[in-house]
Scaffold this active site. Structure first.
Site, short mmCIF file in Angstrom:
data_model
loop_
_atom_site.label_atom_id
_atom_site.label_comp_id
_atom_site.label_asym_id
_atom_site.label_seq_id
_atom_site.Cartn_x
_atom_site.Cartn_y
_atom_site.Cartn_z
N LYS A 158 0.97 -1.29 0.01
CA LYS A 158 0.04 0.07 -0.13
C LYS A 158 0.82 1.02 0.10
O LYS A 158 1.32 1.46 0.95
CB LYS A 158 -0.82 -0.09 1.43
CG LYS A 158 -2.10 1.04 1.14
CD LYS A 158 -3.15 0.46 2.13
CE LYS A 158 -3.99 1.59 2.37
NZ LYS A 158 -4.94 2.00 1.39
N1 PMP Z 1 -7.51 -2.20 -2.66
C1 PMP Z 1 -7.06 -1.01 -2.42
C2 PMP Z 1 -6.35 -0.41 -3.94
C3 PMP Z 1 -7.33 -0.26 -1.17
O1 PMP Z 1 -6.68 0.75 -1.39
C4 PMP Z 1 -7.75 -0.80 -0.14
C5 PMP Z 1 -7.96 0.08 0.94
N2 PMP Z 1 -6.87 -0.18 1.84
C6 PMP Z 1 -8.57 -2.15 -0.33
C7 PMP Z 1 -8.32 -2.85 -1.38
C8 PMP Z 1 -9.29 -2.59 0.68
O2 PMP Z 1 -8.33 -2.97 1.81
P1 PMP Z 1 -8.57 -2.97 3.35
O3 PMP Z 1 -10.01 -3.94 3.32
O4 PMP Z 1 -7.58 -3.65 3.88
O5 PMP Z 1 -8.91 -1.78 3.73
#
Ligand code: PMP
Length: 305
Positions: A158
């Protein structure tokens, strides 16, 4: 945005307005920074951070992928987030944004000589795609932007630079009168939203893409766990856009988006055009879980005393 009192910056709590950086900070120019999005919910027993350890682990995995040495350990980062929430007088649900970034001191593409800084901000934040979106669903457009290819960028991290693509996709979707973008992968299968993972329901089966072209989403994993508890069959396989058009239900999941129903994709109404039955069931379970009302999952919550 709703400002809070303090931001945690390199080991200290500093007043919100004083948490600034130099204009020549390396990350600002070249986009290498790892971050997280974490939520804390105002439960009956006070604020509780949802899956704090898992978010911190992913943050450190992201730094490893992009070759940044984070100066703080997992425990230190967990404690810093707890300390930050304690120091601010939050009355509602909170979004936490830890950021490991490259600071001031070196320019040029190589980041080896750049200092590593860490900041954690938290503020009160409601539903990312709107309260109305959570209840009635949102309009979504398949993006003309392909999800970042795994051949060139690293989607398990991320990291800030990955979000240029998400930002452009979101911008396009908003300009088309929609609320969110759905990105396809290199091969044309559904990858994820600009900041969410994606699910459909067909004939009572919950279907979500495999992890190969998306972030390893903590909410997606939680929703799969909840679905299994509810005896809803779950399949992780590739989905095409036309399959979404004929699905009975569709929804996004994410820390910010929580569980947001999709009522239209590319101007085709999905199912009844409202939040479907399975989506609503999962929403109820999810919100009960994060609010500390499901005893099976209290280990996912870190209460701020
Ligand atoms: N995909 C992307 C590109 C994201 O930015 C996020 C948000 N973090 C998610 C999926 C979902 O991840 P999470 O459930 O861990 O927030």
């Amino acid at each position: 945005m709703k400002e809070a009192k303090y931001i945690w910056k390199d080991g200290e709590l500093v007043p919100w307005k004083e948490a600034t950086i130099h204009i020549l900070s390396h990350t600002l120019h070249y986009g290498n920074a790892a971050f997280e999005g974490v939520r804390a919910y105002m439960t009956e027993k006070g604020l509780a951070i949802f899956r704090l350890n898992d978010h911190t682990k992913r943050l450190l995995n992201s730094t490893k992928i992009v070759a940044i040495d984070c100066p703080y350990s997992e425990d230190e980062l967990n404690l810093a987030q707890i300390e930050l929430l304690k120091s601010n007088d939050f009355q509602n649900n909170v979004y936490i944004r830890p950021l490991v970034y490259l600071g001031y001191g070196a320019m040029g593409v190589s980041h080896k000589q750049a200092p590593v800084n860490v900041a954690i901000a938290a503020w009160e934040w409601g539903a990312y795609l709107g309260e109305d979106g959570i209840i009635n669903g949102i309009k979504v457009k398949t993006s003309s932007f392909t999800r970042n290819s795994i051949k060139s960028t690293m989607g398990k991290a991320k990291i800030a630079a990955n979000y240029l693509n998400s930002q452009m996709a979101k911008h396009e979707a908003l300009n088309c009168g929609c609320e969110e973008a759905l990105l396809l992968d290199d091969s044309g299968f559904i990858a994820e939203g600009s900041g969410e993972c994606f699910f459909i329901v067909r004939d009572g089966v919950l279907i979500t893409p495999p992890y190969d072209n998306s972030l390893e989403s903590i909410t997606q994993e939680t929703v799969i766990e909840i679905a299994k508890d509810l005896n809803i069959p779950v399949v992780q396989r590739r989905i095409t856009r036309d399959e979404v058009y004929i699905a009975q239900e569709a929804f996004f999941t994410g820390t910010a988006a929580e569980i947001t129903p999709v009522r239209e994709l590319d101007f085709r109404v999905i199912g009844s055009g409202k939040a479907g039955h399975i989506t609503q069931k999962l929403q109820k379970e999810f919100f009960d879980l994060v609010m500390g009302k499901n005893q099976k999952y209290t280990h996912y919550l870190t209460y701020i005393k």
